[in-house]
Design a protein around this motif. Structure first.
Motif, short mmCIF file in Angstrom:
data_model
loop_
_atom_site.label_atom_id
_atom_site.label_comp_id
_atom_site.label_asym_id
_atom_site.label_seq_id
_atom_site.Cartn_x
_atom_site.Cartn_y
_atom_site.Cartn_z
N VAL A 1 0.86 -1.19 0.00
CA VAL A 1 0.00 0.00 0.00
C VAL A 1 0.89 1.23 0.00
N ARG A 2 0.68 2.09 -0.98
CA ARG A 2 1.48 3.32 -1.11
C ARG A 2 0.77 4.47 -0.42
N GLU B 1 -3.27 3.76 -1.44
CA GLU B 1 -3.28 3.16 -2.77
C GLU B 1 -2.69 1.75 -2.72
N ILE C 1 -1.18 -1.40 -4.28
CA ILE C 1 -0.37 -1.64 -5.48
C ILE C 1 -0.08 -3.13 -5.61
N THR D 1 -2.37 -0.41 -9.96
CA THR D 1 -3.20 -0.01 -8.82
C THR D 1 -4.38 -0.95 -8.70
N SER E 1 -8.12 -1.72 -7.21
CA SER E 1 -9.30 -1.00 -6.73
C SER E 1 -9.63 -1.44 -5.30
N THR F 1 -12.01 0.73 -3.12
CA THR F 1 -12.72 2.01 -3.01
C THR F 1 -13.06 2.39 -1.58
N PRO G 1 -9.78 4.11 1.63
CA PRO G 1 -9.42 5.46 2.10
C PRO G 1 -10.35 6.00 3.17
#
Length: 570
Positions: free
Chosen positions: A397-398, A402, A404, A414, A416, A418, A421
């Motif tokens: 996770v970046r 995000e 990855i 990337t 998904s 959703t 976040p």
């Protein structure tokens, strides 16, 4: 000579409608006692006593629901005749804490309040209670001179100790998208002689909602012709309605059945028949065991999967703290975390993905194990990389949000996710050994929270969905690792005490149990685990392994080794 169903015959069942020895199909026999055994198991339901108060009637009703007698006849004696006739006792189970309190009101009703441990649906799938309170109010009237309940909620209400005593957690096994492993889908089934039939019935009905999008089910549409018979630890499963096809579909179906039934205490092998005729698969005996389907093992780990960790920027192994081969083992990259893929076929380690930090920038490095590593991404932060045993790819996770995915032969992509976040920054992300689930630690108002989601693959699109809390009673979660494909080790706040302690918990949230802290010099700050491997933790800046319930140094008799970020290659 015994009749058999061969692969060739299975491929052409439709064309054999005129053959008297291999029927194309047959009507399933009604399967009885699928969910319940014929009698009580360790809990005797007591009928109402004369003159019982409203609270006593409600307590008696709750106690009687712990019986496993079909239709709960004694529990119905606590209801009015109308309520007893209309009560559906098959509509799932509310599992509540044992310290529940029934309180009578002036109007004669009784309110039951307790902690909600969780719910079990009609398919045996458990959902953790999430710290919720359970409340329900029973109305009572006088009937034939005794108080009786008029409004029982459908389903059962059971105290946690009663539920744990009468139900067993077993897995229905489905297939991961690569077709190489069976994936556990935990279910709760009543103990007793009908358990084998109930488990196969759940398997054929399909996966639970939580994992359905991440697995396949070759058993879909297949039916049982009769109850599963168990004789001398051999279960005979007679199926009908198999789709036409070759050996592949039948192979997987047999693997699902054998791995599922092997969990039961009274089953050691499985005989599979189709419309009464023994299946005939090349190289597979008439009576099958998990050894015949070892390639589908949900918890297989390559022999090369030796624990690794990072110390002073270098990659090392737990074998006496030896440096890993190549430049990663020298410390020249300044590593802070890493992951390594492993090939079960060749028993060799494959790709290294690591995180290095320099000048406030984090870099994701990729390269062959023992070879040069090259940067592929930069960010403010990356979570420790994670791998599964089913695909040549690494995830991270970046910048906390995000997700990855890095294929070992392609470019970073990337994923998904959703809902992630909105749940908070992710600081830990771990794939399950089969790659179907992901455990995530996110920062929330009460510190780290543990979530588990499902990895969904649709053509080239990959997503993480259905992130859900599985250990809401734990606070300040620090780290998590997969102990098996169906269980986790979690480092979290140690109850009412200060600091962090290790816990074990099932992937569905059931069975949250503390692990020993005996031998640890300090509270643990990082954890690594893998099937059939010792759990590793970092405590006081040194590495420790769990052996026979006690934490010890990596080499018995020697002092602790300094390091952090432990992991096992998969």
């Amino acid at each position: 000579m015994r009749a058999r169903v061969s692969v060739a015959l299975l491929a052409g069942l439709v064309a054999l409608t005129g053959c008297g020895t291999v029927p194309a199909s047959s009507s399933p026999v009604q399967i009885t006692q699928v969910a319940e055994p014929p009698g009580d198991i360790g809990i005797e339901a007591l009928p109402p006593v004369a003159g019982a108060s409203a609270e006593e009637v409600v307590r008696g009703f709750v106690d009687a629901m712990a019986s496993t007698t079909r239709n709960h006849p004694v529990a119905r004696q606590y209801l009015t005749r109308e309520a007893a006739a209309g009560w559906d006792d098959t509509d799932g189970i509310d599992v509540i804490s044992a310290d529940y309190a029934p309180v009578a009101s002036a109007d004669g009703s009784v309110t039951v309040t307790a902690g909600l441990v969780g719910k079990v649906d009609g398919a045996g799938v458990f959902s953790v209670g999430g710290g919720q309170a359970f409340t329900t109010t029973f109305s009572l009237v006088e009937q034939d001179g005794e108080l009786r309940i008029t409004n029982p909620p459908d389903g059962l209400l059971q105290l946690e100790p009663d539920f744990a005593r009468t139900y067993d957690q077993v897995n229905a096994f489905f297939l991961d998208p690569t077709g190489t492993r069976v994936v556990p889908d935990p279910r709760f089934l009543v103990s007793g002689d009908s358990q084998a039939t109930a488990l196969v019935d759940r398997l054929l009905a399909g996966p639970s909602t939580a994992v359905a999008a991440g697995v396949t089910n070759p058993a879909g549409g297949v039916e049982l012709r009769s109850n599963v018979a168990v004789d001398q630890q051999v279960a005979t499963v007679d199926l009908t309605g198999l789709p036409t096809g070759g050996a592949d579909g039948l192979n997987v179906l047999c693997a699902q059945l054998v791995w599922s039934l092997d969990q039961l205490d009274d089953v050691r092998a499985v005989r599979v028949t189709v419309d009464g005729q023994l299946v005939d698969l090349p190289g597979v005996p008439d009576v099958q065991t998990v050894d015949d389907w070892a390639s589908f093992d949900p918890d297989a780990v390559p022999a090369a999967s030796v624990g690794h960790y990072v110390a002073d920027g270098a990659l090392r192994t737990v074998t006496a703290g030896e440096a890993a081969p190549g430049p990663a083992g020298t410390g020249q990259y300044g590593l802070v975390s890493a992951a390594v893929t492993a090939d079960a076929g060749t028993n060799e380690l494959g790709t290294t993905v690591a995180v290095s930090v320099a000048g406030g920038t984090s870099s994701l490095l990729v390269g062959p194990y023992g070879g040069e590593l090259a940067p592929v991404l930069t960010a403010a932060s990356f979570t420790a990389p994670t791998v599964s045993a089913t695909r040549e790819e690494v995830w991270t996770v970046r910048d906390g949000a995000e997700v990855i995915r890095v294929p070992t032969t392609g470019s970073p992509q990337t994923v998904s996710a959703t809902t992630l976040p909105g749940l908070g920054p992710a600081r830990v992300f771990r794939l399950s050994p089969d790659g179907v689930r992901a455990a995530v630690v996110v920062d929330g108002a009460d510190g780290g929270q543990l979530l588990v989601g499902t990895v969904v693959r649709d053509d080239d699109q990959v997503a993480v969905r259905d992130l859900r809390a599985v250990a809401p009673d734990l606070s300040q979660v620090v780290d998590v690792a997969w102990r098996t494909a169906a269980s986790l080790v979690v480092l979290a706040g140690a109850g009412d005490e200060d600091g962090t302690a290790p816990y074990a918990v099932g992937v569905d949230g059931w069975g949250l149990d503390p692990l020993s802290t005996a031998g640890l010099p300090a509270q643990p700050t990082a954890v690594a685990a893998a099937p059939s491997r010792a759990v590793l933790v970092v405590a006081g800046g040194t590495l420790w392994q769990l052996v026979a319930g006690t934490w010890s140094t990596l080499v018995r008799g020697q002092g602790p080794v300094a390091g952090g970020s432990p992991f096992y290659p998969l």
